[in-house]
Design an enzyme around this catalytic site. Structure first.
Site, PDB file in Angstrom:
ATOM      1  N   GLU A  32      50.715  36.400  31.388  1.00  0.00           N
ATOM      2  CA  GLU A  32      50.242  36.836  32.976  1.00  0.00           C
ATOM      3  C   GLU A  32      50.629  35.646  33.765  1.00  0.00           C
ATOM      4  O   GLU A  32      50.137  34.546  33.477  1.00  0.00           O
ATOM      5  CB  GLU A  32      49.065  37.221  33.205  1.00  0.00           C
ATOM      6  CG  GLU A  32      48.391  37.605  34.372  1.00  0.00           C
ATOM      7  CD  GLU A  32      46.861  38.123  34.572  1.00  0.00           C
ATOM      8  OE1 GLU A  32      46.721  39.441  33.969  1.00  0.00           O
ATOM      9  OE2 GLU A  32      45.999  37.225  34.981  1.00  0.00           O
ATOM     10  N   ALA A  66      42.447  38.972  45.562  1.00  0.00           N
ATOM     11  CA  ALA A  66      41.449  39.809  45.870  1.00  0.00           C
ATOM     12  C   ALA A  66      41.649  40.353  47.412  1.00  0.00           C
ATOM     13  O   ALA A  66      42.392  39.601  48.282  1.00  0.00           O
ATOM     14  CB  ALA A  66      40.246  38.822  45.954  1.00  0.00           C
ATOM     15  N   TYR A 165      36.518  45.335  29.559  1.00  0.00           N
ATOM     16  CA  TYR A 165      35.541  44.126  29.692  1.00  0.00           C
ATOM     17  C   TYR A 165      34.737  43.978  28.554  1.00  0.00           C
ATOM     18  O   TYR A 165      33.802  44.611  28.220  1.00  0.00           O
ATOM     19  CB  TYR A 165      34.921  44.238  30.948  1.00  0.00           C
ATOM     20  CG  TYR A 165      35.500  44.052  32.127  1.00  0.00           C
ATOM     21  CD1 TYR A 165      35.825  42.903  32.755  1.00  0.00           C
ATOM     22  CD2 TYR A 165      36.234  45.361  32.481  1.00  0.00           C
ATOM     23  CE1 TYR A 165      36.499  42.708  34.051  1.00  0.00           C
ATOM     24  CE2 TYR A 165      37.012  44.907  33.817  1.00  0.00           C
ATOM     25  CZ  TYR A 165      37.080  43.882  34.256  1.00  0.00           C
ATOM     26  OH  TYR A 165      37.840  43.977  35.527  1.00  0.00           O
TER      27      TYR A 165
END
Length: 318
Positions: A32, A66, A165
Site C-alpha cells: 500500500e 479522510a 479489524y
C-alpha cells in the site's frame, strides 16, 4: 486456533531451525502507498514502486485521504502505476462526501484507465485536530462500505477488497457487530478482506477463527506495518483501535535520534511477526509501506521472496 499437522510441523521448524532458513518463497504479497504531496515525495514513492516491482506483488493499492482529501492525487498515482508499470493497481474509494453519481463517475474513469481492483471503504470523515467528526452519509450517497461494494459490483465486475479489524473498529458497538459488518461487506460481493495493522500474531489468529465461526470463508489478508516512526505509529494506532504492546514500546525507547538502529529493530519485529503468521498457515501479506520500500523489501526477502527476473534466470540455468 486449530493447527493442521503441516502447520504444527512448520511451527516446530520455526522454533528448531533458523527462523528464516530456506523458506519456500510461496507467500503472495501486496503493498500500500499513499499519494505524494510534493515532487520530492513523488520521487520517493516512485523509487519505492520500482524497488518493489520485481518482487511480483499481486497488486499495489493507493490510499484515499479522510473526507476524500486526496481524491485527485490518488487518481493520478493509480493511473501512473497502470501506465508505467506491469503491476496491478488497486484504488481506494470511500463513501465520504460523494453522491452515488459522483462515485459512479470515478469508478467509470478507473475502468477506462485499466484499473480492475478497488479497495472499498466507508472512509473517515474530515478530521478536527486528532479526532474525526461523526460520519454522516451523503444524502444521495452510499451509507456504508457494504452498500458501496454492492454499488461497485452492480456497475462493473471489479475485484473488490474491504477492510477488517482484528482488534475491533473503534466505532463498532461490539466485536460481534464488527464481524457482522465484515460479513455484510463480503456478502455484498467483496473478494477479500485486508486487516488493519496489528502487532501480535495471536490477535490475527483469534480474529481468523472468530471470522470462520461467523461463517466468513473469504480470504483474510493480514496488514503488516513496519514501524518507521514510533510517534506516528502510536497516533495512527490510537485512531484505528490497534494496540501497541508494552514490550514494543520499550523496545523503541531511546531510539529517536538513531534512525538506522530504529530501522533495524523495526524490520526485525515485523519480520518475526510475519514468520509467526507464516508458521500458522498464512501465505498472503499486505504491507503498509508508508511510501518507503526498504523495510518491506527486507521482510519479503526473509520470507523467501526473490525478484521475478532472478527466478527466471535460475530456471533457464537448470
Amino acid at each position: 486456533m486449530n493447527l493442521t499437522v503441516d502447520q504444527l510441523h512448520e511451527a516446530r521448524r520455526a522454533v528448531d531451525d533458523p527462523l528464516f532458513a530456506d523458506l519456500a518463497g510461496d507467500a503472495q504479497i501486496s503493498f500500500e502507498f499513499f499519494p505524494p504531496k510534493t515532487e520530492k515525495m513523488e520521487a520517493t514513492l516512485w523509487d519505492s514502486v520500482k524497488m518493489l516491482e520485481p518482487l511480483g506483488p499481486r497488486f499495489v493499492s493507493v490510499t484515499y485521504g479522510a473526507g476524500g482529501s486526496t481524491r485527485e492525487r490518488t487518481h493520478a498515482t493509480v493511473r501512473r502505476i497502470v501506465r508505467e508499470t506491469p503491476i496491478k493497481a488497486a484504488a481506494h474509494l470511500t463513501c465520504v462526501d460523494a453522491s452515488k453519481a459522483e462515485i459512479e463517475e470515478v469508478i467509470s474513469d478507473y475502468w477506462d484507465a485499466g484499473v480492475r481492483h478497488i479497495v472499498a471503504l466507508r472512509g473517515d470523515p474530515p478530521r478536527k485536530g486528532d479526532t474525526f467528526e461523526t460520519f454522516q452519509p451523503h444524502p444521495d450517497g452510499y451509507k456504508s462500505a457494504a452498500d458501496l461494494v454492492a454499488g461497485i459490483k452492480a456497475f462493473k465486475p471489479f475485484e473488490v477488497s474491504v477492510a477488517a479489524y482484528p482488534e475491533v473498529h473503534p466505532e463498532a458497538d461490539s466485536a460481534q457487530a464488527d464481524l457482522d459488518n465484515l460479513k455484510r461487506k463480503l456478502d455484498a460481493g467483496a473478494n477479500r478482506a485486508i486487516t488493519q495493522f496489528f502487532f501480535t500474531a495471536e490477535n490475527f489468529f483469534r480474529f481468523r477463527d472468530e471470522a470462520a465461526a461467523a461463517g466468513i470463508d473469504a480470504e483474510i489478508v493480514p496488514g503488516i506495518l513496519p514501524i518507521s516512526n514510533v510517534a506516528t505509529t502510536k497516533r495512527i494506532a490510537g485512531m484505528c483501535g490497534a494496540a501497541i504492546p508494552a514490550w514494543m514500546d520499550r523496545l523503541f525507547d531511546g531510539l529517536d535520534a538513531l534512525p538506522a538502529a530504529r530501522q533495524l529493530i523495526s524490520a526485525t519485529v515485523a519480520a518475526e511477526l510475519c514468520r509467526k503468521l507464516y508458521a500458522g498457515g498464512v501465505r498472503e501479506f499486505h504491507f503498509y509501506t508508508l511510501n518507503r520500500a526498504e523495510l518491506s523489501y527486507a521482510i519479503c526477502h526473509l520470507l523467501g521472496i526473490r525478484p521475478v527476473e532472478e527466478d527466471k534466470t535460475k530456471e533457464t540455468a537448470q
